[in-house]
Design a protein around this motif. Sequence first.
Motif, PDB file in Angstrom:
ATOM      1  N   VAL A  37      -3.384 -15.233   7.656  1.00  0.00           N
ATOM      2  CA  VAL A  37      -4.423 -15.021   8.675  1.00  0.00           C
ATOM      3  C   VAL A  37      -5.716 -15.725   8.267  1.00  0.00           C
ATOM      4  CG1 VAL A  37      -5.908 -13.286   9.761  1.00  0.00           C
ATOM      5  CG2 VAL A  37      -3.445 -12.872   9.560  1.00  0.00           C
ATOM      6  N   ALA A  38      -6.057 -15.639   6.980  1.00  0.00           N
ATOM      7  CA  ALA A  38      -7.271 -16.310   6.502  1.00  0.00           C
ATOM      8  C   ALA A  38      -7.152 -17.821   6.660  1.00  0.00           C
ATOM      9  CB  ALA A  38      -7.523 -15.954   5.040  1.00  0.00           C
ATOM     10  N   ILE A  79      -9.519 -12.379  -1.457  1.00  0.00           N
ATOM     11  CA  ILE A  79      -8.330 -11.679  -0.952  1.00  0.00           C
ATOM     12  C   ILE A  79      -7.550 -11.029  -2.088  1.00  0.00           C
ATOM     13  CG2 ILE A  79      -6.145 -11.929   0.287  1.00  0.00           C
ATOM     14  CD1 ILE A  79      -7.393 -14.231   1.858  1.00  0.00           C
ATOM     15  N   GLN A  97       0.534 -11.913   4.499  1.00  0.00           N
ATOM     16  CA  GLN A  97      -0.056 -11.841   5.840  1.00  0.00           C
ATOM     17  C   GLN A  97      -1.560 -12.101   5.783  1.00  0.00           C
ATOM     18  OE1 GLN A  97      -0.269  -7.969   7.728  1.00  0.00           O
ATOM     19  NE2 GLN A  97       0.126  -8.880   9.734  1.00  0.00           N
ATOM     20  N   LYS A  98      -2.234 -11.478   4.827  1.00  0.00           N
ATOM     21  CA  LYS A  98      -3.683 -11.667   4.712  1.00  0.00           C
ATOM     22  C   LYS A  98      -4.028 -13.131   4.450  1.00  0.00           C
ATOM     23  CE  LYS A  98      -5.264  -7.087   3.190  1.00  0.00           C
ATOM     24  NZ  LYS A  98      -5.923  -6.334   2.089  1.00  0.00           N
ATOM     25  N   ILE A  99      -3.257 -13.758   3.572  1.00  0.00           N
ATOM     26  CA  ILE A  99      -3.511 -15.167   3.264  1.00  0.00           C
ATOM     27  C   ILE A  99      -3.253 -16.027   4.492  1.00  0.00           C
ATOM     28  CG2 ILE A  99      -2.740 -17.143   1.882  1.00  0.00           C
ATOM     29  CD1 ILE A  99      -2.152 -15.109  -0.379  1.00  0.00           C
ATOM     30  N   ASN A 129       0.829  -1.207   0.000  1.00  0.00           N
ATOM     31  CA  ASN A 129       0.000   0.000   0.000  1.00  0.00           C
ATOM     32  C   ASN A 129       0.862   1.254   0.000  1.00  0.00           C
ATOM     33  OD1 ASN A 129      -2.949  -0.769   0.160  1.00  0.00           O
ATOM     34  ND2 ASN A 129      -2.122  -2.037   1.794  1.00  0.00           N
ATOM     35  N   ALA A 132      -3.273  -6.624  -2.706  1.00  0.00           N
ATOM     36  CA  ALA A 132      -4.305  -7.657  -2.712  1.00  0.00           C
ATOM     37  C   ALA A 132      -5.693  -7.041  -2.582  1.00  0.00           C
ATOM     38  CB  ALA A 132      -4.058  -8.647  -1.570  1.00  0.00           C
ATOM     39  N   GLY A 133      -6.596  -7.443  -3.477  1.00  0.00           N
ATOM     40  CA  GLY A 133      -7.991  -7.024  -3.415  1.00  0.00           C
ATOM     41  C   GLY A 133      -8.310  -5.706  -4.075  1.00  0.00           C
ATOM     42  N   GLU A 180       1.952  -7.658   2.735  1.00  0.00           N
ATOM     43  CA  GLU A 180       0.573  -7.579   3.187  1.00  0.00           C
ATOM     44  C   GLU A 180      -0.249  -8.748   2.654  1.00  0.00           C
ATOM     45  OE1 GLU A 180      -3.220  -4.476   3.199  1.00  0.00           O
ATOM     46  OE2 GLU A 180      -1.791  -4.457   1.547  1.00  0.00           O
ATOM     47  N   ALA A 181      -0.015  -9.116   1.376  1.00  0.00           N
ATOM     48  CA  ALA A 181      -0.768 -10.221   0.786  1.00  0.00           C
ATOM     49  C   ALA A 181      -0.457 -11.531   1.491  1.00  0.00           C
ATOM     50  CB  ALA A 181      -0.453 -10.333  -0.699  1.00  0.00           C
TER      51      ALA A 181
END
Length: 538
Positions: free
Chosen positions: A400-401, A330, A396-398, A252, A270-271, A393-394
Motif C-alpha cells: 500500500v505504501a 513501517i 500489505q502495508k509495504i 497481530n 511491522a512497526g 500484514e507487513a
Amino acid sequence: MKQRLLLSTILSATLAIPAVAANVPEGTALAENQAYNYWMLDAIKSLDPQIVSSVEDSDAVRSLMEGLYNEDGDGNLVPGVALSHDLSEDKTTYTFHLRPEAKWSNGDPVTAGDFVYAWRRLADPATASEYAWYMELMQVVNGAEITAGEKKPEELGVTAIDDHTLEVKILAPLPYFPKMLTHTSVFPVNQKVVEQFGADWTKPGNYVGNGAYTLKDHIVGEKIVMEKSDSYWDAAKTVMSPVTGLTINDENAALTRYEAGELDRTIVPAGQYPRLKEEFPDEATSTPYSCSYTYIFNLAEGKGNEALKDVRVREALSYALDRDIVVNNILQGGQKSAYSWTHWAMNGFTMPEIDYSKWTQAERDEKAKALLAEAGFGPENPLKITLNYNTSEAHQKIAVAVQQMWKQKLGVEMTPQNFEWKVHTDKMNAGDFEMARYAWCADYNEASTFLDLWASYSGNNDAKYANAEYDALLKNAKTAADPGPDYTKAEEILAKDMAIIPIYHYAKVDMIKSDLKGLPQNNVQQTWYAKDLYRVAQ
C-alpha cells in the motif's frame, strides 16, 4: 529458501567435528512442560525433502529428517548422519563416513544408498523439483546434464561404496561444498516408503523419517505436530516434545496468542518492535537474518506486462520506491534498506557500489519521472500494473505504501493483489503475474546462494531474467580462487538491468519466551533444530 561460517578445515584431508544436540548446562533445572509451539506465516506446501522450497517447509523437515551435516547455534557444521569425510588431493572427491546407528523411524537402517536414491531423485526431471538445479550448483558430476534430461539419474556422481560410505564426485574444487549439505533438498528419503505410497508418503501414518521427530499430525494451513522419535540416534538428548507449528496469517493475531501463552515464539508485527522491546526486553529480539526482500518483474517473453520489459520503466519504479520509509517507518525492526540483492551479512561478501544508492531520494524521484516520461508514460498515458503478494500484514502495508509512492510521484496506477501462499507461489511458477513480492533466504552462508537464483538455468528464477554475461560470471566464480570480484560484478549487472527491485535485507525480529533455550542467536541463517531446544524451570 531457505543459511554458515566457512570452515578452514574443509580443505584438509579429513573433517571430523563434534556432535551437538540439546546442550543443557549442568545443574540446569528443566521445566516439566517441554512442549514447543511456534508461529508459521504460511501453510506448509510439502514435507518431501526433494520438493521443499520454503522456510516453513524446511523448518519442519529439519526435525523430521536429517542430512549428512547439521549446524550449531553459531552456524558451524556438526555431524548429522555423517560422522566425518575425507577429501581427495585434487579436492573433487568427497568420501563420507556414515554413523552405523542411524535408523529410519520404521526401524530400517539409514544407508549410503538412501542418499544416492534421494540425490538422483532430486536431479531427475520426473520429480519436477524446484531445487533440481541444486545438483548443478553443487557441481555434482553429471548433475546439469541429468536435470536437462540429457543423461540418466543413475549417471549422477554419487555412489554408495558400502552401507556406511558415500562417495560424491564434483567437477571442480568448491570450498563451501560441505556447507551446502545442510540443505533439506539433499536429505535422504526411504525408497521403499516413497515407492509404496507415491505422493501420499508424506501424510501422517505413512511418513518415515530419520530425524529427531516423527510426524504426528498435519492439517494443511492449520498446524503440524511432531513428537520425539525413539529411533533417532541421539534421542537421549532430545528434550522438546511435542513440537507444534501453527499457521497464522495475521501477525497481530499471532502476537495476541503469544501473549496469551499459546505460542512460545512468533514474529514481531511491522512497526511494533520498539514498543515491545521496551515492554519485554528479555523476549523481543532482533538479529541479522540472511534473507532479502524484493519485488520481481515478469520478464518472460509473451507473459506479464510488456511495459515492464522496458528497463527505463523498471528503473523508474525502483528509484521512486523509498526504502527508508519501508524500514524506518513501517518495519522498525532493524532491517536495512537494500539497493543490491545479496544480504550484507553473507560470509566474505563485499557490497558493490550501486550508483543510485548514493543519491538522495529527491534525486531518485526526479530521475524516475524523467525515465518514465522517456518511456512514454505520463498523465495522459498512466502506467497501469498489478503487484501480487502473499497474505501478511507487513506485505500489505509495504504494498500500500509503495502504491501511494508510485501514484504520487509518477502517476502510476498499481493494483496490489493478495493471495494465500500456495496460490501466490503457484502463480509465480506459472508466470501468471506482472510484478510479485518475493524473498529469498540463503541456503548456505556464501554469496552464490543469492546470485545463482537469477541465473538463466535456475529453477527458482520466476522472473525469467537472463543475461549471458551474468551466467558466465557465476560459472567462473565456481572455480575461481577468489570469487568475490565475480559476485560484485554480477550484482552490478543486476542493478544495471534492474532485473528486480531490492527493497530491504531482513533481520529476524521475534518474540521468544524467556524460558525457551537453544535457539540460534549467532547464526545469520537462523537455522534451528527442535532437538536443540529445551525449556528451563522458572
